[in-house]
Design an enzyme around this catalytic site. Sequence first.
Site, PDB file in Angstrom:
ATOM      1  N   TYR A 146      -3.126  -0.467  10.647  1.00  0.00           N
ATOM      2  CA  TYR A 146      -3.073  -1.197   8.873  1.00  0.00           C
ATOM      3  C   TYR A 146      -1.591  -0.579   8.476  1.00  0.00           C
ATOM      4  O   TYR A 146      -1.015  -1.312   7.723  1.00  0.00           O
ATOM      5  CB  TYR A 146      -4.329  -0.291   8.470  1.00  0.00           C
ATOM      6  CG  TYR A 146      -4.117  -0.665   6.848  1.00  0.00           C
ATOM      7  CD1 TYR A 146      -4.564  -1.723   6.447  1.00  0.00           C
ATOM      8  CD2 TYR A 146      -3.869   0.443   6.051  1.00  0.00           C
ATOM      9  CE1 TYR A 146      -4.730  -2.078   4.815  1.00  0.00           C
ATOM     10  CE2 TYR A 146      -3.757   0.333   4.620  1.00  0.00           C
ATOM     11  CZ  TYR A 146      -4.226  -1.042   4.071  1.00  0.00           C
ATOM     12  OH  TYR A 146      -4.094  -1.206   2.681  1.00  0.00           O
TER      13      TYR A 146
ATOM     14  N   SER B 271       1.085  -1.363  -0.134  1.00  0.00           N
ATOM     15  CA  SER B 271       0.057   0.045   0.068  1.00  0.00           C
ATOM     16  C   SER B 271       0.768   1.160   0.034  1.00  0.00           C
ATOM     17  O   SER B 271       1.868   1.334   0.596  1.00  0.00           O
ATOM     18  CB  SER B 271      -0.945   0.028   1.216  1.00  0.00           C
ATOM     19  OG  SER B 271      -1.567   1.218   1.345  1.00  0.00           O
TER      20      SER B 271
END
Length: 680
Positions: A570, A557
Amino acid sequence: MSSVRRPASDLLKRSHRLGSDARNTNYAGGNTSAKGAGADPVTGAEVDLLWVKGSGGDLGTLTEDGLAVLRLDRLRALKDVYPGVEREDEMVAAFDHCTFGKAGTAPSIDTAMHGLVEAAHVDHLHPDSGIALACAADGEKLTAECFGDSVVWVPWRRPGFQLGMDIAAVKAANPQAIGCVLGGHGITAWGDTSEECENNSLRIIRTAEAFLADRGRPEPFGPVIDGYEPLPVRERHERAAALAPHIRALASQDRPQVGHFTDSEVVLDFVSRAEHPRLAALGTSCPDHFLRTKVAPLVLDLPPTAPLDATVRRLKELHAAYREQYAAYYQRHATADSPAMRGADPAIVLVPGVGMFSFGKDKQTSRVAGEFYVNAINVMRGAEAVSTYTPIEESEKFRIEYWELEEAKLRRMPAPKPLATRVALVTGAGSGIGKAIAHRLAAEGACVIVADLDTDSAEAVADELGGPDRAVAVTMNVTDEEEIAAAFREAVLAFGGVDLVVNNAGISISKPLLETTAKDWDLQHDIMARGSFLVSREAARLMIEQGLGGDIVYIVSKNAVFAGPNNIAYSATKADQAHQVRLLAAELGQHGIRVNGVNPDGVVRGSGIFAGGWGAQRAATYGIEEDKLGEFYAQRTLLKREVLPEHVANAVFALTAGDLTHTTGLHIPVDAGVAPAFLR
């Protein structure tokens, strides 16, 4: 229905009925034909035509496009210019001058057989029972005993124009006959109507089956060898999974191959019996068989309880000997104009107590090769039950295997897709980004293992990709080491190994630091940081055993480098994954395994994570409506474009399709340009 279409329609129906029963013919084996009349589109005059299954294709699924259509008068006129058996290959090119209209597909080598025989309908099939008689030492005598004078013996002759003339002569000389047994090859039947022809084909096949059953001696393969009995199912599959990557490595020395595993009762019984080494060494006989299985298999000569390391060493020794023997076979028979040797690796590997591994350029080819060797076992059993199995001469096998017409057929095949022969396992592939990646890899030629915690979703995606020859579904919880190991075992049994793994499975919890619990942190890290580590470890173990290199791709990501609010669990786990890419690239490079990452921006549309609550959380963080989140993300990028699942799939393809062969340890941003996430 027009008079031109009716023979084709009836022929297709007959072909489908015959081809739907494996007792009648093998996959893509044999051909059928019908003769009838049609109007010449230029003169309007009625002409006699032949519809015949063309080169390639399968009787069970034959379509009208798979039929060749020829003018019968022109085809039969070729007898006047036939240059003799030494030059009969030239006649295949002459068939092109006999075609009618657009003519459908290319005529096959057996076209002469169908055109020259004076019968309105002709079937040429490869039933195991018929080939058993055709490959028996006293096949001619047995054919007479089985059928009387209703079926005539035709000695072995390579398929071609001369064989067509021979069968036409047999038909003319034996008006009482309904067909013939072709030595070393198969059967041919004929009839005045489509129904009569089909009934005659079935009569020959069923009569031969009954003859072999009634006359056959028990245990034609001899007694069971002590210690060679099949392992129990679970042990057998575990042993097969442990051996598969090693065997695939051996079968892929010349070029990468996809594997297929079979442990049917037919195979297990054959490799447990005393005569299997002798019979396997004799090789297959029917041309359809050995063109797919090679002339003989590699046969392991150890019991299934032998230590794994000793078994692997012995397989390597046998493989080296097999390659030497195959090269010697080529040298014994090759001439100056023979095609180059195509490869010396086995297509079939038999392992007593475990089963059979077959190999090919894709899953269907490897599966069909295994099916053909089962046909070959059935033929050997039938021949040995009533006589002695006696395949055609080795020199004849070579003439067909390295036939220029077969070489020309290979040259006509389309170029392989970029990921052909590669086996990919994608985690979290039941939805969102993982699903898009699975679709892209399959579209580019890969076999795909669709791994997901949601079994139903995984199965749905596997079905979308084309089913078992293209994709299989496995249930995988990436936090469970045993489930991961079991999923890789399923992948190995399905396709022979794994070459490409995509770590995509994940969840996302969006909370401020003070609201993030230890449970949130642990769950986030268990699934993505720990989960991707466990999957990569199992993948690396398998890839190292295969010795074929490989690719591991992490879907990371932009959050691995971008510091955003309310995202500690996250983003921290994404940073962990990002560094795993670098660490594993450094460690696994010596094995030819490349490890790379893809860093997407938020993928909203089609995302399982966003649909599961993450989207609402992030929208609340930014103070916008959830349905505006994709647009919001797009507007903060340099390119003002929304990132979709297929864009991430494109990056995975770019990393694994072969152009970036010297790239490892790289992270590719797929974020439409988020300046704070620039890698630096």
